[in-house]
Design a protein around this motif. Structure first.
Motif, PDB file in Angstrom:
ATOM      1  N   LYS A  64       7.251  -4.013  -9.698  1.00 13.01           N
ATOM      2  CA  LYS A  64       7.145  -3.594  -8.302  1.00 13.01           C
ATOM      3  C   LYS A  64       6.433  -4.615  -7.417  1.00 13.01           C
ATOM      4  O   LYS A  64       6.897  -4.920  -6.326  1.00 13.01           O
ATOM      5  CB  LYS A  64       6.428  -2.243  -8.209  1.00 13.01           C
ATOM      6  N   GLU A  96      -4.422   2.167  -4.877  1.00 14.08           N
ATOM      7  CA  GLU A  96      -5.569   2.893  -4.323  1.00 14.08           C
ATOM      8  C   GLU A  96      -6.145   2.185  -3.107  1.00 14.08           C
ATOM      9  O   GLU A  96      -6.568   2.833  -2.158  1.00 14.08           O
ATOM     10  CB  GLU A  96      -6.662   3.037  -5.379  1.00 14.08           C
ATOM     11  N   TYR A 116       0.802  -1.228   0.000  1.00 16.89           N
ATOM     12  CA  TYR A 116       0.000   0.000   0.000  1.00 16.89           C
ATOM     13  C   TYR A 116       0.830   1.271   0.000  1.00 16.89           C
ATOM     14  O   TYR A 116       0.311   2.357  -0.255  1.00 16.89           O
ATOM     15  CB  TYR A 116      -1.072   0.011   1.086  1.00 16.89           C
ATOM     16  N   LYS A 117       2.124   1.167   0.216  1.00 15.73           N
ATOM     17  CA  LYS A 117       2.981   2.356   0.167  1.00 15.73           C
ATOM     18  C   LYS A 117       3.285   2.826  -1.261  1.00 15.73           C
ATOM     19  O   LYS A 117       3.711   3.951  -1.460  1.00 15.73           O
ATOM     20  CB  LYS A 117       4.285   2.103   0.925  1.00 15.73           C
ATOM     21  N   PHE A 118       3.030   1.976  -2.259  1.00 16.87           N
ATOM     22  CA  PHE A 118       3.232   2.396  -3.645  1.00 16.87           C
ATOM     23  C   PHE A 118       2.189   3.436  -4.034  1.00 16.87           C
ATOM     24  O   PHE A 118       1.000   3.273  -3.732  1.00 16.87           O
ATOM     25  CB  PHE A 118       3.138   1.204  -4.606  1.00 16.87           C
ATOM     26  N   GLU A 119       2.610   4.471  -4.714  1.00 15.37           N
ATOM     27  CA  GLU A 119       1.724   5.565  -5.134  1.00 15.37           C
ATOM     28  C   GLU A 119       0.572   5.074  -6.010  1.00 15.37           C
ATOM     29  O   GLU A 119      -0.545   5.588  -5.925  1.00 15.37           O
ATOM     30  CB  GLU A 119       2.537   6.628  -5.882  1.00 15.37           C
ATOM     31  N   GLU A 120       0.813   4.088  -6.846  1.00 15.85           N
ATOM     32  CA  GLU A 120      -0.210   3.593  -7.768  1.00 15.85           C
ATOM     33  C   GLU A 120      -1.365   2.893  -7.059  1.00 15.85           C
ATOM     34  O   GLU A 120      -2.464   2.782  -7.601  1.00 15.85           O
ATOM     35  CB  GLU A 120       0.407   2.575  -8.755  1.00 15.85           C
TER      36      GLU A 120
END
Length: 160
Positions: free
Chosen positions: A121, A91, A85-89
């Motif tokens: 990723k 939601e 959940y830390k990835f910007e993509e």
């Protein structure tokens, strides 16, 4: 009172405290206090807008990704979910029951961008053992709101 406020703002978070007071039969100060309390207790975590990207000129692809993971000792799925959940993509991330462990919802500009996220990723994360990506083709309803369906005019040819 709190549940009533939550039910109302879950469908439309733009109501003013005056509106909420009128709808619940409470006074404005009580509504403000209840909302502040729920924000402090992390019951209300934000007020995002729901956007129908199909009605904009911005290209956007949304994907639902099934993720299988190996849970970590003493942490279960939490540590892996946190890395994801830390990835910007990303939601949304949900722990699931059934055939897979996590549901990850992401958005990107193109199918290729989403595929690169999964391949570069998500899949390489040490405890991820498998993924299956599903692209959302059309949204009909989300968060209780119906997205109007625009009819596509089809040209039909008559064979003589």
């Amino acid at each position: 009172m709190k549940k009533e406020i939550l039910d109302i703002i879950s469908r439309n978070s733009r109501y003013s405290t005056e509106d909420l007071a009128a709808m619940t039969g409470a006074d404005k100060e009580t509504v403000e206090r209840e909302i502040k309390e729920m924000e402090d207790d992390k019951i209300i975590c934000g007020y995002p807008a729901l956007i129908n990207w199909d009605n904009t000129s911005h290209e956007r692809v949304t994907a639902l990704i099934e993720v299988n993971v190996t849970p970590q000792r003493d942490m279960g799925f939490n540590k892996v979910a946190e890395r994801i959940y830390k990835f910007e993509e990303v939601e949304s991330v949900y722990l699931m029951s059934g055939a897979f462990d996590l549901t990850v919802i992401i958005s990107g500009r193109t199918l290729r961008e989403v595929a690169q996220f999964v391949g570069e990723k998500l899949a390489p994360i040490e405890d991820v053992t498998g993924t299956a990506t599903h692209f959302i083709l059309r949204k009909y309803k989300e968060k209780h709101l119906i997205f109007p369906v625009q009819e596509v005019q089809e040209e039909r040819f008559v064979l003589e």
